[in-house]
Design an enzyme around this catalytic site. Sequence first.
Site, PDB file in Angstrom:
ATOM      1  CD  GLU A  83      -3.162  -0.940   1.998  1.00 20.96           C
ATOM      2  OE1 GLU A  83      -4.107  -0.218   1.656  1.00 20.96           O
ATOM      3  OE2 GLU A  83      -3.106  -1.533   3.070  1.00 20.96           O
ATOM      4  CB  CYS A  97       3.049   7.734   2.630  1.00 24.13           C
ATOM      5  SG  CYS A  97       3.323   6.618   4.018  1.00 24.13           S
ATOM      6  CB  CYS A 104       6.213  -4.890   9.316  1.00 24.36           C
ATOM      7  SG  CYS A 104       7.605  -4.150  10.204  1.00 24.36           S
ATOM      8  CB  CYS A 108       5.136  -1.586  16.633  1.00 20.12           C
ATOM      9  SG  CYS A 108       6.869  -1.331  16.183  1.00 20.12           S
ATOM     10  CB  CYS A 111       1.981  -0.695  13.997  1.00 22.69           C
ATOM     11  SG  CYS A 111       2.153  -0.539  12.207  1.00 22.69           S
ATOM     12  N   GLY A 149       6.232  -1.708   6.666  1.00 21.59           N
ATOM     13  CA  GLY A 149       7.584  -2.240   6.686  1.00 21.59           C
ATOM     14  C   GLY A 149       8.605  -1.364   7.388  1.00 21.59           C
ATOM     15  CB  CYS A 318       0.552   6.919  10.532  1.00 22.42           C
ATOM     16  SG  CYS A 318       0.622   8.655  10.507  1.00 22.42           S
TER      17      CYS A 318
HETATM   18  N1  SAH Z   1       8.840   0.957  10.401  1.00 23.11           N
HETATM   19  C1  SAH Z   1       9.034   2.373  10.256  1.00 23.11           C
HETATM   20  C2  SAH Z   1       8.176   3.030   9.190  1.00 23.11           C
HETATM   21  C3  SAH Z   1       6.696   2.682   9.116  1.00 23.11           C
HETATM   22  S1  SAH Z   1       5.569   3.327  10.271  1.00 23.11           S
HETATM   23  C4  SAH Z   1       8.824   3.066  11.580  1.00 23.11           C
HETATM   24  O1  SAH Z   1       8.310   2.451  12.500  1.00 23.11           O
HETATM   25  O2  SAH Z   1       9.211   4.224  11.715  1.00 23.11           O
HETATM   26  C5  SAH Z   1       5.485   5.052  10.125  1.00 23.11           C
HETATM   27  C6  SAH Z   1       5.006   5.724  11.421  1.00 23.11           C
HETATM   28  O3  SAH Z   1       3.610   5.460  11.683  1.00 23.11           O
HETATM   29  C7  SAH Z   1       5.745   5.201  12.640  1.00 23.11           C
HETATM   30  O4  SAH Z   1       6.159   6.274  13.436  1.00 23.11           O
HETATM   31  C8  SAH Z   1       4.683   4.382  13.337  1.00 23.11           C
HETATM   32  O5  SAH Z   1       4.963   4.272  14.685  1.00 23.11           O
HETATM   33  C9  SAH Z   1       3.449   5.175  13.058  1.00 23.11           C
HETATM   34  N2  SAH Z   1       2.194   4.440  13.303  1.00 23.11           N
HETATM   35  C10 SAH Z   1       1.992   3.111  13.223  1.00 23.11           C
HETATM   36  N3  SAH Z   1       0.722   2.802  13.522  1.00 23.11           N
HETATM   37  C11 SAH Z   1       0.091   3.972  13.789  1.00 23.11           C
HETATM   38  C12 SAH Z   1      -1.249   4.313  14.108  1.00 23.11           C
HETATM   39  N4  SAH Z   1      -2.184   3.390  14.208  1.00 23.11           N
HETATM   40  N5  SAH Z   1      -1.537   5.618  14.315  1.00 23.11           N
HETATM   41  C13 SAH Z   1      -0.593   6.569  14.174  1.00 23.11           C
HETATM   42  N6  SAH Z   1       0.679   6.311  13.837  1.00 23.11           N
HETATM   43  C14 SAH Z   1       1.023   5.030  13.647  1.00 23.11           C
END
Ligand code: SAH
Length: 327
Positions: A83, A97, A104, A108, A111, A149, A318
Amino acid sequence: MDLDLLQRTLSDVGEPAFRARQVWAWAARGAPGYEGMTDLPLGLRAHLDERVAFSTLALEHESHAADGTVKALFRTHDGHPVEAVLMRFRDGRRSVCVSSQSGCPLTCTFCATGSMRFHRNLTSSEILDQALHFRRIEPVDHCVFMGMGEPMLNLDAVLAACERLPDVGITHRRTTVSTVGWVPGIRRLTADGPPVRLALSLHAADDALRSQLMPVNDRYPLAEVLDACRAHHARRRRRVFVEYVMLAGVNDRYEQALALAEALDPRAFKVNLIPYNPTGAYEGSGREAIAAFRAVLEEHRVPATVRLTRGRDIEAACGQLAAGARV
Ligand code: SAH
């Protein structure tokens, strides 16, 4: 498109090396296919059309949000979901983006991608094809590796894609690579990567909570990650952007803002507070809690902004990218 395959296909029929550059120049400027590449012989255009798919990704679905955000769901040729999102801002910025992996391997807990299966690393062509998809709609000028990822786990392909983004209209300085804090990747980017922006997903300034939210913290704890980021700033002279997703009652308390302010040197870091897009076990902090948290940071001279939320109505915000692709 698969640029290696393009090169091979061209040399197989005895075409000179500059042909590949011609094709790429057209594609990078948003050409919809080989057909209109008027400086290529007609027969060659037809030959390429048969042999080299114009994109490595097949578009499966595209959603358009009220705020102008566009989310695209693609499949790789071997069926994996990818995506990407186009964000349109009022000041004219057009930011893509992109995903660096399908799924991944990190987990986390907040996420959506972290809860889906890890499929595989994307190739540099598959990363570029996400940007090119949107370039065919309109000119784009920013790129963030904040889709699915962890870019540092696929750094060769990410850097190879970064090398070509300027041809698409996106300079290195307008490219941001976001990481969970994968220290060897940060170090490599610092030592010999292009001058792209580094963003660090921090989300908590103490190890116990951070490990809970991001298990990768057990492997690369805070002190080591922040050290690598400070070294990045010292060498590159560009602030590292800290991402901090605001989770109600989890990481949004006054003391936690204080701890964050104390952990960050204002000259080396800038904080982006991210309103959480609920995708699972957590609730997002309210507007006021976010404003109060930001005020604490600013009192301590740590620059902080609150991230605009785009495309929520199409699950393009995000961390939501996996939502529609969990098949
Ligand atoms: N793996 C990398 C890049 C992908 S995530 C990283 O973690 O930085 C990009 C951003 O979106 C990260 O800061 C992640 O923590 C955030 N993110 C993930 N899930 C989210 C959510 N449900 N709401 C807001 N931000 C989120």
